[in-house]
Write an enzyme that holds these catalytic residues in place. Structure first.
Site, PDB file in Angstrom:
ATOM      1  N   HIS A   1       0.852  -1.213   0.000  1.00 59.56           N
ATOM      2  CA  HIS A   1       0.000   0.000   0.000  1.00 59.56           C
ATOM      3  C   HIS A   1       0.880   1.252   0.000  1.00 59.56           C
ATOM      4  CE1 HIS A   1      -3.149  -2.767   1.293  1.00 59.56           C
ATOM      5  NE2 HIS A   1      -2.375  -3.140   2.283  1.00 59.56           N
TER       6      HIS A   1
ATOM      7  N   HIS B   1       5.396   6.533   6.896  1.00 60.79           N
ATOM      8  CA  HIS B   1       5.138   6.121   5.521  1.00 60.79           C
ATOM      9  C   HIS B   1       4.639   7.329   4.741  1.00 60.79           C
ATOM     10  CE1 HIS B   1       1.248   5.864   7.548  1.00 60.79           C
ATOM     11  NE2 HIS B   1       0.788   6.267   6.379  1.00 60.79           N
TER      12      HIS B   1
ATOM     13  N   HIS C   1       2.178   8.935   1.194  1.00 62.18           N
ATOM     14  CA  HIS C   1       1.111   8.802   0.193  1.00 62.18           C
ATOM     15  C   HIS C   1       1.467   9.764  -0.934  1.00 62.18           C
ATOM     16  CE1 HIS C   1      -1.584   6.755   3.141  1.00 62.18           C
ATOM     17  NE2 HIS C   1      -0.878   7.480   4.002  1.00 62.18           N
TER      18      HIS C   1
ATOM     19  N   GLU D   1      -3.185  13.333   1.237  1.00 61.12           N
ATOM     20  CA  GLU D   1      -4.494  12.844   1.713  1.00 61.12           C
ATOM     21  C   GLU D   1      -5.309  14.022   2.237  1.00 61.12           C
ATOM     22  OE1 GLU D   1      -3.751   9.108   4.093  1.00 61.12           O
ATOM     23  OE2 GLU D   1      -4.517   8.426   2.173  1.00 61.12           O
TER      24      GLU D   1
ATOM     25  N   HIS E   1       3.332  10.515   6.871  1.00 58.04           N
ATOM     26  CA  HIS E   1       2.626  10.227   8.124  1.00 58.04           C
ATOM     27  C   HIS E   1       3.570   9.561   9.113  1.00 58.04           C
ATOM     28  CE1 HIS E   1      -1.495  10.164   5.909  1.00 58.04           C
ATOM     29  NE2 HIS E   1      -1.121  11.392   6.257  1.00 58.04           N
TER      30      HIS E   1
ATOM     31  N   THR F   1      -6.402   6.113   7.480  1.00 56.27           N
ATOM     32  CA  THR F   1      -6.914   6.446   6.142  1.00 56.27           C
ATOM     33  C   THR F   1      -6.903   5.236   5.206  1.00 56.27           C
ATOM     34  OG1 THR F   1      -4.734   7.046   5.282  1.00 56.27           O
ATOM     35  CG2 THR F   1      -6.030   8.806   6.348  1.00 56.27           C
ATOM     36  N   THR F   2      -6.466   4.067   5.749  1.00 53.76           N
ATOM     37  CA  THR F   2      -6.559   2.834   4.968  1.00 53.76           C
ATOM     38  C   THR F   2      -7.229   1.790   5.863  1.00 53.76           C
ATOM     39  OG1 THR F   2      -4.462   1.937   5.782  1.00 53.76           O
ATOM     40  CG2 THR F   2      -4.364   3.316   3.808  1.00 53.76           C
TER      41      THR F   2
HETATM   42  N1  LBQ Z   1      -2.438   6.417   6.705  1.00 51.82           N
HETATM   43  S1  LBQ Z   1      -2.515   6.334   8.295  1.00 51.82           S
HETATM   44  O1  LBQ Z   1      -1.400   7.060   8.898  1.00 51.82           O
HETATM   45  O2  LBQ Z   1      -3.851   6.772   8.723  1.00 51.82           O
HETATM   46  C1  LBQ Z   1      -2.342   4.659   8.818  1.00 51.82           C
HETATM   47  C2  LBQ Z   1      -1.456   4.345   9.855  1.00 51.82           C
HETATM   48  C3  LBQ Z   1      -1.325   3.038  10.275  1.00 51.82           C
HETATM   49  C4  LBQ Z   1      -2.081   2.039   9.666  1.00 51.82           C
HETATM   50  N2  LBQ Z   1      -1.930   0.746  10.146  1.00 51.82           N
HETATM   51  C5  LBQ Z   1      -2.819  -0.326   9.738  1.00 51.82           C
HETATM   52  C6  LBQ Z   1      -3.204  -1.100  10.957  1.00 51.82           C
HETATM   53  C7  LBQ Z   1      -3.362  -2.438  11.031  1.00 51.82           C
HETATM   54  C8  LBQ Z   1      -3.788  -2.715  12.324  1.00 51.82           C
HETATM   55  C9  LBQ Z   1      -3.861  -1.527  12.966  1.00 51.82           C
HETATM   56  O3  LBQ Z   1      -3.485  -0.524  12.122  1.00 51.82           O
HETATM   57  C10 LBQ Z   1      -2.971   2.341   8.637  1.00 51.82           C
HETATM   58  C11 LBQ Z   1      -3.094   3.666   8.200  1.00 51.82           C
HETATM   59 ZN    ZN Z   2      -0.862   7.347   5.967  1.00 47.79          ZN
END
Ligand code: LBQ
Ligand code: ZN
Length: 266
Positions: free
Chosen positions: A69, A99, A101, A111, A124, A204-205
């Protein structure tokens, strides 16, 4: 329409982008989803909001990974060696990973947007509340479990330290690849001002948990178009897959504010 196509293109058609996430993750249509469009003159200045502090000098980066991703740099988080504190936060939050985007050639991929305008990319820095929760996974499902620091990337001159990241991307082209990435301190990716907007939001994912206190810096960092282009050399697909799909437009579009207040540090 073209706009629907472009929205569906986010997170590419193959991986079933944002428009269909709500089927498996109903929280996608919740009341505190991220990202959002930030309209500066509609934010409320809160004099009680202090400055944020980033204590990253003892941080321990481990590796850099293509998780299919985004590209993620992970940190050791056994203690409070690298934390964010202050601002809207009641506790110190431990740095877990950062990470990015980004968009496609010639189009932006942040985002969060500011008055409808998006930036080339968004960084982020993900932190978790280890005072109240035992693990990142547990914190990630709690309403005050995570704090994500968002930093906009705008194109212009080369960023002297981003090269450390882009040089490593060649080693993690395929989904599932990982390579050592030690002794990197993300302090070198901060803009000069730590003035910010803050609001209650979500990942956000998927799983889109509504567990994030967002802190979005007002000042972008400047990176070159060439440096952003290196991110687009990454692939969504694994080495064993026949079809190669370029990793780009891995951003979720802004979500409804649903009456939330966005506060401004000043
Ligand atoms: N784009 S973000 O910063 O909102 C963000 C940050 C971290 C995850 N982690 C995904 C996740 C799996 C279990 C718990 O968390 C997904 C998205
Ligand atoms: Zn992110």
């Amino acid at each position: 329409t073209l706009s629907e196509l472009s929205i569906r293109n986010t997170f590419c058609l193959v991986c079933q982008g944002p428009p269909v996430w709500h089927k498996n993750y109903p929280v996608a249509q919740g009341n505190r989803q991220s990202p959002i469009d930030i309209i500066p003159h509609q934010t409320s200045h809160d004099p009680g909001l202090g400055p944020i502090t980033l204590n990253y000098d003892q941080c321990t980066s481990i590796n850099i990974t293509n998780n299919g991703h985004s590209v993620v740099v992970e940190f050791e988080d056994p203690d409070d060696r690298s934390v964010i504190l202050g601002g809207p936060l009641d506790n110190p939050y431990r740095l877990k990973q950062f990470h990015f985007h980004w968009g496609g050639k010639g189009c932006h991929g942040s985002e969060h947007t500011v008055s409808g305008n998006s930036y080339a990319s968004e960084l982020h820095l993900v932190h978790w509340n280890a005072v109240k929760y035992k693990t990142f996974g547990e914190a990630a499902t709690a309403p005050d479990g995570l704090a994500v620091l968002g930093i906009f990337l705008e194109t212009g001159d080369d960023h002297r330290w981003l090269h450390m990241i882009t040089d490593a991307l060649y080693m993690v082209k395929f989904k599932g690849s990982v390579t050592d990435f030690k002794a990197f301190n993300p302090k070198c990716l901060l803009p000069s001002s730590l003035h910010y907007w803050t609001y209650l939001g979500s990942l956000t994912t998927p799983p889109l948990h509504e567990s994030v206190i967002w802190i979005v810096l007002k000042e972008p960092i400047i990176v070159s178009e060439k440096q952003v282009h290196v991110f687009r050399m990454l692939l969504f697909t694994g080495e064993e897959e026949d079809e190669r799909i370029r990793m780009e437009n891995n951003f979720r579009p802004p979500q409804p504010l649903k009456g939330r207040k966005v506060r401004s540090s000043n």
